[in-house]
Write an enzyme that holds these catalytic residues in place. Structure first.
Site, PDB file in Angstrom:
ATOM      1  N   ASP A 101       0.993  -1.411  -0.265  1.00 19.56           N
ATOM      2  CA  ASP A 101      -0.052   0.125   0.144  1.00 19.56           C
ATOM      3  C   ASP A 101       0.973   1.459   0.046  1.00 19.56           C
ATOM      4  O   ASP A 101       2.161   1.220   0.475  1.00 19.56           O
ATOM      5  CB  ASP A 101      -0.823   0.054   1.122  1.00 19.56           C
TER       6      ASP A 101
ATOM      7  N   ASP B 271      -1.336  -0.704   5.975  1.00 19.75           N
ATOM      8  CA  ASP B 271      -1.586  -0.127   7.391  1.00 19.75           C
ATOM      9  C   ASP B 271      -3.093  -0.061   7.874  1.00 19.75           C
ATOM     10  O   ASP B 271      -3.122   0.348   8.799  1.00 19.75           O
ATOM     11  CB  ASP B 271      -1.042   1.623   7.301  1.00 19.75           C
TER      12      ASP B 271
ATOM     13  N   ASP C 110      -0.237   5.099   0.826  1.00 22.64           N
ATOM     14  CA  ASP C 110      -0.486   6.027   1.887  1.00 22.64           C
ATOM     15  C   ASP C 110      -0.391   5.387   3.119  1.00 22.64           C
ATOM     16  O   ASP C 110      -1.054   4.673   3.394  1.00 22.64           O
ATOM     17  CB  ASP C 110      -1.721   6.721   1.785  1.00 22.64           C
TER      18      ASP C 110
END
Length: 342
Positions: free
Chosen positions: A26, A225, A28
């Site tokens: 991922d 995250d 961001d």
């Protein structure tokens, strides 16, 4: 990854970048935040890549093109080609192409990333519900997206035109904080029409399919995250995952995670790719990792011992997830997390 209920993070004697052939990262909250590289990301990814791990960047953000994402990563010091970037725009474009005729018109409610992905699949982007589109494709259009575009989507969807969404993330991180994401925009059209879109992005199977098709990964590791997109997407795809704590997930959310949100591994940041993972072992009525032992007491989680912060969190995960089984842990973890500074 086993489909049985996970009750503890796993250990690994070998560094993760040697165990898995491809990291599905991922962006961001994992590689960058507010456009700037997160601490240790550049060096960690360079070492993993240098040792032979394939790096692919998987994002639910449908606004930017793969070329633009790759350019940004390269500027940050992470050499990346457009072929290494997989977006939810690409996933939704493939999903649409499987259900409409070749060359069909698609009403675009989103940015350039979505238009490029549709053209790649041989479809024709249009801007009006009056253009007789065969489908509506909705993706994140940026903070200044015109309100009238949602009305255009609503007109077409209300007429029965099939509606597709790149993703339904309610929020998106920005340099100034948390902003409304594409899921909030989808909700606008849903309210106006009462319809439900077909969704392609994480955590749903079309995104995992797109990622595997484009990377050819044999032993992928999802690195993210967010529990409800990255980790759940890995769970749905039947692959292992590494949660890094540089983004939106905090300790309390991790301990309360239901089975589909429980990662295989937990680490502070992307340095976790370069190391083994300590095992969590049963210790009497509790669970031990490093110098910490965690137990499920009456109404709360207890933590004793001393040592590395992440070891304590891993032990707490085992105690919480075991107590929760196939549900969500409701035991009070405030004091235990406070001992770890979390």
């Amino acid at each position: 990854m086993s489909r049985s209920v996970r009750t503890s993070p796993e250990g690994s004697e070998r560094p993760l970048h040697e165990v898995y052939d491809t990291a599905l990262l991922d962006l961001d909250g994992v590689v960058y935040a507010g456009g700037e590289a997160i601490a240790h990301a550049v060096d960690s990814l360079a070492e993993a890549r240098g040792d032979g791990m394939h790096l692919a960047y998987v994002t639910n953000n449908a606004l930017r093109t793969p070329d633009a994402v790759a350019g940004h990563l390269t500027e940050l010091g992470i050499p990346t080609g457009a072929e290494d970037v997989i977006t939810s725009a690409q996933a939704v474009a493939r999903l649409i192409s499987e259900q409409v005729p070749a060359g069909a018109k698609v009403l675009v409610i989103g940015g350039e990333g979505l238009r490029v992905a549709l053209r790649e699949r041989g479809l024709t982007p249009v801007d009006s519900a009056d253009d007789d589109p065969a489908a509506v494709a909705q993706g994140y259009g940026g903070p200044d997206f015109p309100w009238g575009r949602f009305a255009e989507a609503s007109y077409a969807v209300a007429r029965g035109v099939p509606w597709f969404a790149s993703n339904t993330d309610l929020t998106i991180p920005s340099g100034r904080g948390i902003a409304p994401g594409n899921g909030a925009a989808v909700q606008v059209v849903r309210i106006a029409t009462g319809a439900e879109p077909q969704v392609a992005g994480k955590p749903l199977p079309p995104m995992h399919k797109e990622t595997i098709l484009r990377t050819g990964a044999k032993r992928p590791l999802v690195v993210g995250d967010r529990l409800d997109t990255d980790i759940e997407g890995a769970h749905n795809g039947g692959v292992d995952s590494l949660l890094v704590l540089t983004g939106v997930t905090d300790g309390a959310q991790l301990l309360a995670a239901p089975p589909q949100h429980r990662p295989t591994y937990v680490d502070a940041d992307l340095r976790g790719l370069l190391s083994g993972q300590p095992a969590v072992t049963e210790d009497g009525e509790g669970f031990r990792c490093g110098g910490w032992t965690a137990t499920a007491g009456p109404g709360h989680l207890e933590l004793s011992g001393d040592g590395a912060q992440l070891d304590g969190l891993r032990a707490l995960c085992a105690a919480a997830w075991t107590a929760a089984g196939d549900g969500t842990c409701t035991l009070d973890a405030e004091k235990a997390l406070a001992r770890l500074g979390l």
